[in-house]
Design a protein around this motif. Structure first.
Motif, PDB file in Angstrom:
ATOM      1  N   SER A  52       0.814  -1.211   0.000  1.00 26.05           N
ATOM      2  CA  SER A  52       0.000   0.000   0.000  1.00 26.05           C
ATOM      3  C   SER A  52       0.847   1.259   0.000  1.00 26.05           C
ATOM      4  N   SER A 101      -1.150  -0.683  -9.954  1.00 28.44           N
ATOM      5  CA  SER A 101      -2.500  -0.710  -9.368  1.00 28.44           C
ATOM      6  C   SER A 101      -3.544  -1.078 -10.408  1.00 28.44           C
ATOM      7  N   SER A 117      -3.223  -4.952 -10.849  1.00 24.39           N
ATOM      8  CA  SER A 117      -3.620  -5.782  -9.713  1.00 24.39           C
ATOM      9  C   SER A 117      -5.104  -5.664  -9.401  1.00 24.39           C
ATOM     10  N   LEU A 162      -7.808  -9.206  -8.015  1.00 24.20           N
ATOM     11  CA  LEU A 162      -7.258  -9.635  -6.735  1.00 24.20           C
ATOM     12  C   LEU A 162      -8.019  -8.992  -5.579  1.00 24.20           C
ATOM     13  N   LEU A 198      -7.770  -6.908  -3.273  1.00 25.71           N
ATOM     14  CA  LEU A 198      -7.091  -5.723  -2.762  1.00 25.71           C
ATOM     15  C   LEU A 198      -7.680  -4.503  -3.453  1.00 25.71           C
ATOM     16  N   LYS A 205      -7.265  -0.016  -4.497  1.00 24.19           N
ATOM     17  CA  LYS A 205      -6.366   0.997  -5.057  1.00 24.19           C
ATOM     18  C   LYS A 205      -6.286   2.237  -4.187  1.00 24.19           C
ATOM     19  N   THR A 263      -3.452 -12.534  -0.177  1.00 21.03           N
ATOM     20  CA  THR A 263      -3.016 -11.602  -1.219  1.00 21.03           C
ATOM     21  C   THR A 263      -2.199 -10.463  -0.652  1.00 21.03           C
ATOM     22  N   PHE A 264      -2.544 -10.000   0.551  1.00 20.86           N
ATOM     23  CA  PHE A 264      -1.833  -8.877   1.153  1.00 20.86           C
ATOM     24  C   PHE A 264      -0.376  -9.270   1.417  1.00 20.86           C
ATOM     25  N   ALA A 309      -1.051  -2.809  -3.295  1.00 20.90           N
ATOM     26  CA  ALA A 309      -2.205  -3.420  -2.619  1.00 20.90           C
ATOM     27  C   ALA A 309      -2.720  -2.494  -1.534  1.00 20.90           C
ATOM     28  N   GLN A 367      -5.906  -1.803   1.339  1.00 24.20           N
ATOM     29  CA  GLN A 367      -6.726  -2.653   2.189  1.00 24.20           C
ATOM     30  C   GLN A 367      -8.024  -1.987   2.610  1.00 24.20           C
TER      31      GLN A 367
END
Length: 768
Positions: free
Chosen positions: A149, A179, A182, A187, A189, A191, A461-462, A468, A470
């Motif tokens: 992140s 971003s 992903s 996924l 997660l 942006k 995934t994190f 990523a 959250q």
């Protein structure tokens, strides 16, 4: 007695929880000692937020007139405008790209599954795999600092820690395009965290005048060269990122104040607020321009804003109990999420990611395939439900804005409730969970299935090598169990006007509060993105409960991740044990490395090579032979002097025998460390044998007024000084023998009309 038993129970729970499973964390904590190395081995240094009032600085300040000060003020506001515009445009670009990739993916998949579900799955999984591969390839090959992140690193920067590479131009590019890959690849997660990092990178690049490495710099922008000025710009960038991610300008200001900054003032708040307002205007303008279908699949659902103003009108007293239960659930699940991600991230760094870049790429691709299998195959196991008569547009194809997605249904007027969550972008899925007048849309089995699977995917995934965030996954998790509680409340209180979407909103707030431990900023963000002020007391209730429950087990998500990365954050409050420690005890028994006022060049080179200290006391001697502290000289300043060589002298005597600092041939900006590199290294400086035998007079370059504390001051008081003033060095001296004077509040109230030469300090005997 009852309070003691309760406190003992909390402490026992903490000890039990800390053992799950935290065995690998000590390595990263040990790495945070001394020079504080990250887990990947790169050095972490402190920033020089303190003003170094040496001769060059004072000479520069004396030459500045009112016109130049006004010019600097205008430039600061102009930079705030540019940060807002740049961050807003970056957010618009990311959202348009993600929405279009998702729209093309779902449209193509839906067209293919009309003929074959197997072929549809293959196409769906391949598109996700290509997008995720592009993201992880960009990160691993081009911008490693753009992974994650970025909020823990930015929080560390504003706390006074310089993690190399987090604010570079390639990090900005990797964050934006990574971003897109992903998030567009489906996924678990978001942006939003990367957008905060994006805003900080834009602010930092503006502050240093662009990127010299990629020839994108301008002298007109190279105005702010100190870490203090760059810190203010990065703060504006953080607020702009939150404002762009959630369309919540006030929430962005409060997020910067509550979560990421360690130092704040009223003038900075005005610029931060202005930057967030500019972002809101840019995003609103872009959305208005895209409403006429000029942006492909991007529509009104492209930016996060879940209007629930048409939801539940009011709430009753009996609903407070289930709402409080939602807060407790959020605190428990949030704390568990933090602990699990900490363990998995530690395992990744210790074992998996040490095997090389190829392993990182394979890991991300495998998680992408796993996510595709779960999101595509689980809805196939659910039975379809008949469409409600109140919605004439039901059903809708996958990926289209709205509820009631038709997926693997035998009849036309049926929908798959699990596909309604899985086969949508996360923004649209949350909008479905928050929606009102849809009491029977989701079944409890589907919600529970999605909660378990998505929670597990978010944990796994994190920490992968992709950008990523959250925030949105946390909202997805919280809104799912919140809606489950809402279904139970609807069934139990049949006569009340209760909406399941209201409980989904409270669940989202509770999980974010239990995981990230934010209160005020998160409360305002949730109100802004839902456009419903009536839920403010309820959101406050669940946030307070979830944060209290989560704090009983571990720290917030960003603090946990900062510890794993070896970022030594100074918490808002010192540890209790510091009250019983003194400054002398904290110094230890190590010898202090210091310089005399006039020092031999060879001695400076030897000391700089033999240790990694970034600040050195300069100790002179009085006529009586008693040592006197002249000031503090920084390592970066010594390297500039050694590299220029213009201040070398043959005599070992001071250049000015009266002890005053002579004018120097350096501009104050020469001493500023560039952001885009690690600065000058002692290994880069070549000196001849004759030059090594020469001397340097350090008087013009040292800071003659460093912060000094007596040796018996408590460590807790020193801790507060460090954090509140943004210090890097602090001198500990013996108890002073005499007092020259005493300054009170009255002495600081100087009229503007008076000059420095005519100011007469108030006597401390007149009332103080």
């Amino acid at each position: 007695m009852l309070s003691n038993h309760f406190q003992n129970g909390i402490e026992t729970a903490k000890r039990v929880w800390s053992r799950i499973p935290n065995s690998e964390d000590l390595q990263y904590i040990d790495d945070a000692v001394g020079l504080l190395k990250k887990s990947d081995g790169s050095g972490v240094e402190s920033l020089d937020y303190e003003v170094i009032e040496n001769y060059a600085y004072r000479e520069e300040q004396a030459q500045r007139g009112k016109l130049y000060v006004s010019y600097l003020l205008v430039v600061k506001w102009f930079f705030a405008l540019l940060i807002g515009i740049g961050t807003g445009l970056a957010a618009v670009f990311i959202n348009i790209s993600v929405e279009n990739f998702a729209g093309w993916k779902y449209s193509l998949t839906f067209n293919i599954i009309q003929k074959s579900y197997v072929a549809g799955f293959i196409v769906y999984a391949l598109i996700n795999l290509v997008l995720v591969y592009s993201s992880v390839y960009i990160i691993t090959q081009f911008a490693p600092a753009a992974a994650g992140s970025g909020i823990p690193e930015i929080k560390g920067y504003l706390n006074g820690i310089d993690v190399h590479g987090i604010l570079l131009f390639r990090t900005l590019i990797g964050k934006i395009f990574g971003s897109i890959g992903s998030v567009g690849g489906g996924l678990a997660l978001g942006k939003e965290g990367p957008l905060v990092h994006t805003g900080a990178c834009i602010a930092s690049l503006l502050g240093q005048g662009g990127s010299t490495k990629y020839h994108l710099s301008s002298r007109w922008f190279q105005v702010f060269k100190s870490d203090r000025d760059r810190r203010d710009l990065v703060t504006c960038g953080c607020a702009a990122g939150v404002a762009a991610a959630f369309r919540a300008p006030v929430g962005g200001v409060l997020f910067a104040l509550e979560e990421v900054t360690s130092w704040w003032r009223s003038q900075l708040m005005w610029r931060v607020f202005f930057t967030s307002a500019v972002v809101a205007v840019v995003v609103r303008t872009a959305m208005g321009w895209c409403k006429d279908e000029r942006c492909g699949h991007f529509g009104s659902g492209g930016f996060i804003i879940w209007d629930v103003s048409d939801g539940q009108e009011d709430y009753s007293f009996v609903e407070l109990l289930p709402m409080a239960i939602i807060g407790v659930i959020g605190g428990l699940l949030g704390a568990l999420f933090n602990q699990l991600t900490r363990y998995i991230t530690s395992w990744r760094r210790n074992y998996l990611h040490k095997k090389g870049i190829r392993v990182k790429i394979v890991e991300a691709c495998l998680i992408s395939l796993l996510t595709s299998v779960i999101s595509f195959c689980l809805p196939l196991l659910r039975k379809c439900s008949p469409c409600p008569e109140s919605d004439p547009d039901c059903p809708r194809p996958p990926g289209m804005y709205g509820n009631y997605v038709n997926f693997f249904c035998s009849k036309e007027k049926e929908y798959n409730d699990l596909a309604t969550i899985f086969f949508n972008t996360q923004d649209d899925a949350i909008r479905n969970l928050f929606s009102a007048k849809t009491i029977h849309e989701f079944s409890a089995q589907s919600l529970l299935t999605f909660l378990v699977m998505f929670y597990a995917l978010a944990v796994v995934t994190f920490g992968t090598a992709v950008p990523a965030g959250q925030f949105v996954p946390g909202i997805m998790i919280g809104s799912t169990y919140g809606r489950l509680v809402g279904m139970l409340v609807v069934r139990h209180y049949k006569k009340l006007n209760i909406e399941e979407g209201t409980y989904a909103l409270l669940g989202a707030a509770s999980f974010l509060g239990g995981s990230m431990r934010m209160t005020v900023s998160l409360c305002v963000i949730m109100v802004e993105i839902t456009n419903n002020l009536k839920f403010l007391p309820l959101i406050m209730l669940v946030l307070l409960i979830s944060k209290a429950v989560g704090d009983a087990f571990n720290e917030g998500l960003y603090e946990e991740q900062a510890q794993l990365r070896g970022i030594p954050l100074l918490a808002p409050r010192p540890k209790y044990v510091m009250r019983n420690m003194t400054a002398r005890e904290a110094c230890g028994s190590g010898m202090v490395v210091s310089f005399p006022r006039v020092v031999k060049v060879a001695d400076v080179v030897s000391i700089l090579r033999s240790n990694k200290h970034n600040g050195f006391p300069v100790v002179d001697h009085a006529r009586s032979g008693e040592p006197l502290v002249s000031g503090l000289v920084l390592r970066s300043h010594l390297l500039v002097i050694l590299q220029s060589k213009v201040d070398f002298q043959h005599s070992p005597l001071p250049s000015d025998p009266r002890g005053e600092a002579r004018p120097i041939s350096h501009d104050f900006g020469e001493f500023a460390k560039p952001v885009s590199s690690k600065g000058i290294s002692i290994d880069d400086i070549l000196l001849s044998s004759d030059e090594l035998e020469m001397y340097m007079d350090l008087a013009p370059f040292l800071n003659p007024s460093p912060y000094i504390v007596p040796e018996d001051m408590s460590l807790s008081k020193i801790y507060n000084l460090f954090r509140q003033l943004g210090l890097r060095h602090l001198f500990v001296v013996p108890r002073p023998s005499r007092v020259l004077g005493l300054i009170t509040r009255k002495d600081l109230l100087i009229e503007d009309t008076e000059t420095v030469n005519t100011v007469e300090l108030q006597s401390t005997r007149n009332g103080e």
